[in-house]
Design a protein around this motif. Sequence first.
Motif, PDB file in Angstrom:
ATOM      1  N   LYS A 164     -12.608  46.067  29.216  1.00 47.43           N
ATOM      2  CA  LYS A 164     -12.858  47.217  28.341  1.00 47.43           C
ATOM      3  C   LYS A 164     -13.240  46.693  26.969  1.00 47.43           C
ATOM      4  O   LYS A 164     -12.524  45.884  26.386  1.00 47.43           O
ATOM      5  N   ASP A 191     -14.818  51.649  25.036  1.00 43.22           N
ATOM      6  CA  ASP A 191     -13.888  52.633  24.445  1.00 43.22           C
ATOM      7  C   ASP A 191     -14.214  52.789  22.963  1.00 43.22           C
ATOM      8  O   ASP A 191     -14.138  51.820  22.199  1.00 43.22           O
ATOM      9  N   GLU A 216     -15.012  55.639  27.294  1.00 42.09           N
ATOM     10  CA  GLU A 216     -13.713  56.244  26.974  1.00 42.09           C
ATOM     11  C   GLU A 216     -13.765  56.896  25.591  1.00 42.09           C
ATOM     12  O   GLU A 216     -14.166  56.264  24.612  1.00 42.09           O
ATOM     13  N   ASP A 241      -9.117  59.971  26.743  1.00 39.71           N
ATOM     14  CA  ASP A 241      -7.830  59.349  26.384  1.00 39.71           C
ATOM     15  C   ASP A 241      -7.150  60.295  25.389  1.00 39.71           C
ATOM     16  O   ASP A 241      -6.371  61.181  25.790  1.00 39.71           O
TER      17      ASP A 241
HETATM   18 MG    MG Z   1      -8.559  54.546  24.502  1.00 41.19          MG
END
Ligand code: MG
Length: 373
Positions: A164, A191, A216, A241
Amino acid sequence: MLQIVRITLREIRLPLREPFQISSGTMTERRIALLELHDASGAVSWSECVADDAPNYLPDTIDTSWLALVRWAIPRVLGERFAAPGEVRAALERDFRGHLMAKAALEMGMWGVEAERAGLPLARLIGGTRETIEVGISLGIQASPEALVDKARAALAQGYRKIKIKIKPGKDVDFVSAVRKAFPAAPLMADANNAYTLDDSASLVAMDDLGLMMFEQPLAWDDIVRHAELQRRLKTPICLDESITSLERAQDMVTLDSGRIINIKPGRVGGFASSIAIHDFCEANGIPVWCGGMLESGIGRAYNVALASLPNFIKPGDVSPSARYWARDVVTPEWTMEPDGTVRVPLDRPGIGVDVDMDRIENLTVRKEVLGV
Ligand code: MG
Ligand code: OSB
């Protein structure tokens, strides 16, 4: 019957091995609130609050969570009898808005205590079915694409099953493209921690053909509606998230098609009962979930590992081993990752599966408050 008679709250400070930069700030040290919960039966367990120093992820901070725990949350639980830990959530929600990270720390601790009382591993108490958890790494924003590629190479060599990449405008297309070029088949995702608006979605669209597993939380921390518009512009699934703070927000995401994957962090949604409800809803609706992380110590990590053993946690979680974050963790054994990129769910003993290193905790404690008898 659960009956908590005493809770010791502590704050510890734990320096990160390397700074962790996300779009909204850089962390060099974690301020962590820990709860030590004592049940009338003699059972004891520990839990962790994921709130940190600053309100740059969600509004909660360690200081607001501490206040919420001492003033409102703990008094609702102390001395009260609960037939099961699943009942604690209702007691904490009635006429008590927000402060989900404080509520989660307390509620999860009650699950930990119940696991001790029942003589069951925490993962088994909640119905977990996995013996190992697939692990991904979350890489902070780096100074250059080359530095990021080096970090990704090292992570893949260690066996991580997902990389990520933290992004923000100006640190996105070049960075993610460089990693994709170096590792054409690697499981990658990005993200943004809210760094984009619909107006600057062009750079997200520019990364849409890089074969990412997901984007994300690109848009605002409390947004559901605009993410639906963004999802219409992208092939890559959006994973929410920050926006998912309850079962209802997960339902909203599905209703509006604002995202197709959910990162469940128990500390963000108010604890295990809420996490399990979101997990079950997602499972019934074909939405894959994975377990996020908040740079937890080994205590909070124990809860993430147990939660991720539920069946619909079908993508690798941000549950890296202790050594990724800390020179030394506060639990024994420390959390480790196998060469195949998995963490073992501790199933050979009751409770959260690790021992708390009391000497180390005492040395790291900067404040302490005892509630109850
Ligand atoms: Mg996050
Ligand atoms: O958005 O997932 C996030 C850490 C702090 C705040 C927000 C996030 C993160 C991470 C860390 O990505 C994941 C981990 O604990 O390894």
